[in-house]
Design a protein around this motif. Sequence first.
Motif, PDB file in Angstrom:
ATOM      1  N   ILE A  29       0.839  -1.206   0.000  1.00 32.85           N
ATOM      2  CA  ILE A  29       0.000   0.000   0.000  1.00 32.85           C
ATOM      3  C   ILE A  29       0.872   1.253   0.000  1.00 32.85           C
ATOM      4  O   ILE A  29       0.602   2.220  -0.726  1.00 32.85           O
ATOM      5  CB  ILE A  29      -0.955   0.000   1.201  1.00 32.85           C
ATOM      6  CG1 ILE A  29      -1.866  -1.221   1.135  1.00 32.85           C
ATOM      7  CG2 ILE A  29      -1.777   1.279   1.231  1.00 32.85           C
ATOM      8  CD1 ILE A  29      -2.688  -1.329  -0.132  1.00 32.85           C
TER       9      ILE A  29
ATOM     10  N   ALA B  53       2.118   1.714  -3.434  1.00 31.90           N
ATOM     11  CA  ALA B  53       1.085   2.261  -4.323  1.00 31.90           C
ATOM     12  C   ALA B  53       0.886   3.751  -4.082  1.00 31.90           C
ATOM     13  O   ALA B  53       0.702   4.525  -5.025  1.00 31.90           O
ATOM     14  CB  ALA B  53      -0.230   1.515  -4.106  1.00 31.90           C
ATOM     15  N   VAL B  54       0.946   4.159  -2.822  1.00 33.22           N
ATOM     16  CA  VAL B  54       0.804   5.580  -2.485  1.00 33.22           C
ATOM     17  C   VAL B  54       1.973   6.378  -3.037  1.00 33.22           C
ATOM     18  O   VAL B  54       1.803   7.474  -3.599  1.00 33.22           O
ATOM     19  CB  VAL B  54       0.687   5.756  -0.959  1.00 33.22           C
ATOM     20  CG1 VAL B  54       0.858   7.225  -0.563  1.00 33.22           C
ATOM     21  CG2 VAL B  54      -0.657   5.229  -0.461  1.00 33.22           C
TER      22      VAL B  54
ATOM     23  N   GLU C 272      -8.632   8.053  -7.165  1.00 37.45           N
ATOM     24  CA  GLU C 272      -7.576   7.040  -7.233  1.00 37.45           C
ATOM     25  C   GLU C 272      -6.958   6.803  -5.847  1.00 37.45           C
ATOM     26  O   GLU C 272      -6.693   5.660  -5.463  1.00 37.45           O
ATOM     27  CB  GLU C 272      -6.490   7.464  -8.217  1.00 37.45           C
ATOM     28  CG  GLU C 272      -6.930   7.532  -9.670  1.00 37.45           C
ATOM     29  CD  GLU C 272      -7.712   8.801 -10.014  1.00 37.45           C
ATOM     30  OE1 GLU C 272      -8.250   8.869 -11.144  1.00 37.45           O
ATOM     31  OE2 GLU C 272      -7.790   9.714  -9.156  1.00 37.45           O
TER      32      GLU C 272
ATOM     33  N   ILE D 172      -7.275   3.271  -3.180  1.00 35.81           N
ATOM     34  CA  ILE D 172      -6.179   2.502  -2.580  1.00 35.81           C
ATOM     35  C   ILE D 172      -6.537   2.086  -1.161  1.00 35.81           C
ATOM     36  O   ILE D 172      -6.338   0.933  -0.760  1.00 35.81           O
ATOM     37  CB  ILE D 172      -4.869   3.326  -2.584  1.00 35.81           C
ATOM     38  CG1 ILE D 172      -4.345   3.493  -4.019  1.00 35.81           C
ATOM     39  CG2 ILE D 172      -3.813   2.655  -1.704  1.00 35.81           C
ATOM     40  CD1 ILE D 172      -3.135   4.386  -4.125  1.00 35.81           C
TER      41      ILE D 172
ATOM     42  N   ILE E 171      -5.104  -2.899  -3.833  1.00 35.22           N
ATOM     43  CA  ILE E 171      -4.482  -2.961  -5.151  1.00 35.22           C
ATOM     44  C   ILE E 171      -5.246  -3.965  -6.009  1.00 35.22           C
ATOM     45  O   ILE E 171      -5.481  -5.100  -5.589  1.00 35.22           O
ATOM     46  CB  ILE E 171      -3.003  -3.382  -5.033  1.00 35.22           C
ATOM     47  CG1 ILE E 171      -2.238  -2.354  -4.177  1.00 35.22           C
ATOM     48  CG2 ILE E 171      -2.365  -3.525  -6.403  1.00 35.22           C
ATOM     49  CD1 ILE E 171      -0.863  -2.808  -3.770  1.00 35.22           C
TER      50      ILE E 171
ATOM     51  N   VAL F 227      -4.266  -3.819   4.310  1.00 40.78           N
ATOM     52  CA  VAL F 227      -4.804  -2.507   3.935  1.00 40.78           C
ATOM     53  C   VAL F 227      -5.419  -1.748   5.099  1.00 40.78           C
ATOM     54  O   VAL F 227      -5.240  -0.532   5.221  1.00 40.78           O
ATOM     55  CB  VAL F 227      -5.842  -2.643   2.794  1.00 40.78           C
ATOM     56  CG1 VAL F 227      -6.301  -1.264   2.334  1.00 40.78           C
ATOM     57  CG2 VAL F 227      -5.254  -3.422   1.625  1.00 40.78           C
TER      58      VAL F 227
END
Length: 515
Positions: free
Chosen positions: A69, A72-73, A367, A371, A376, A402
Amino acid sequence: MSIQWKSKSMLVLAGSLLVTTALAGCSSPSPAATDSKKGTTPAGDEKPFTISMMNLSVLSEPPKDNDPIISAVKKLTNTDLQIQWVPNGTYDEKVNATIASGQLPMVLLVSTPMPSNIKNAMRTGQFWEIGPLLKDFPNLEKALNPQVLKSSAVGGKYYGINRARSLVGDGMIYRTDWLNKLGMKPPTTLNEMYEVIKAFATKDPDGNGKNDTIGLAEEKSIRGFKFILAATGGGNVWEIKDNKVVPAHESKAFVDAMNWYKRLYQEKLINQDFAITERVQNIDNGNKGLFGFRMGDNDFISRHSELFKINPAAEMDTSSLLKGVNGTKLLMDTGMSGSFVIPKQSVKTEAEVRKILQYFDKLSTKEGQNIFEWGIEGVHYSVKDGKADRTPEQAAKYAAEVIQMQQAMQISDGSLAMEGTLDKYTAKFKAAKKEAAAVSNIFVVNPAAAYSSATYDQKRTQLDKIINDARVKYIMGELDEKGWQAALESWQKAGGDKVLEELNKEYQADPDKGK
């Protein structure tokens, strides 16, 4: 979650920050920062902006550097996040030690309510005011609830980027399989709740033939007290009586709530060590099937995912609806769980502040919200017919990877995230919060949330400790009502009277009071 803070480092903070405050506006914006002047998205080939941050780990095991996560951030926001994770139990000590060292990160998580040393540092210009800049970051501005933002202002100015939470902060979490076995229904009144808790403690709901279950699991902060206080007719921290601000803890309703807990304690229907029990211990005990009822934030139902692995037949549910003396009421939550603030010691220019706000603005987009709400794609969820969907395996991975990051990093309410099919327990707590929020006039507001008391800022820890310690002793039978009254007098003499004087001065001067 709450973070306990100490005010003893106020002078240390002032000393460590004041030296560098004068330097804050002296540097010119760096070329890499100019793209964020109006909150625009950085160019794709722009070097990631480094942000150092101190944040709280809600679990004992902090996230790894390669957490999916966080990765992804970083990709979404084009940042290089350097996060120092600190466990909940030691967060206050670590923050104070960091302040004393003079090595503050660029972004610091501070608690709700905001510590007095931080507020004093804000008043003396040692943190960046973000209010005038929010108009350039429309996603972030929309994510910050205006009512919550106002209540967290310091001197009428906005410094914090609040981690959003539902205004529905409390509820019941209970084992429905135990209810079914005992032929009972979910409680809707205090008396019904007592009967359920008693049955869970005394009627062998797990069927193992042993008297080894706990009725109500509590912890040292007494997480369920606000929920019970709402049912007994109590106020939200403060009340207005005879056109004056008075403490909610001086009411008969507060004593009634303590008496409700005292009965459970005397009858051994509550864990007898609640005064020293940490939240993580209760979560673990719930996963082991040792209790069937607890109170607090509804989303903690999803923390018990381990229970369903150990006992696939286990079922849980949650509700925030309880009929009390004034009908169905809840003490309205703060709508936030801590705030991210930006020290001028570490962030020298407005251009850098804008880069940080750009990071939070990007997190506030659809977006970014996806998350934290879904994780994801392909790992924590899949897309079917344009909507998110999870397999049981993906749901388990979501719970493990998450949820902690959502609570630690998300600043929005998730309302922009894509539609989808939620796993059973996430759906349950979201439905419970939505159901409660839809009840007309359910919220009991804190009438003094927007007012300030310098004495309370300075002495909050000491004053709260007087009441909280006396409350625990009363519940455990170590204080009677006479002893409770003595504790109230100690609160007044220790600074409570001065707090009331300061709050009432602002209340009487408020043209909107009572609206």
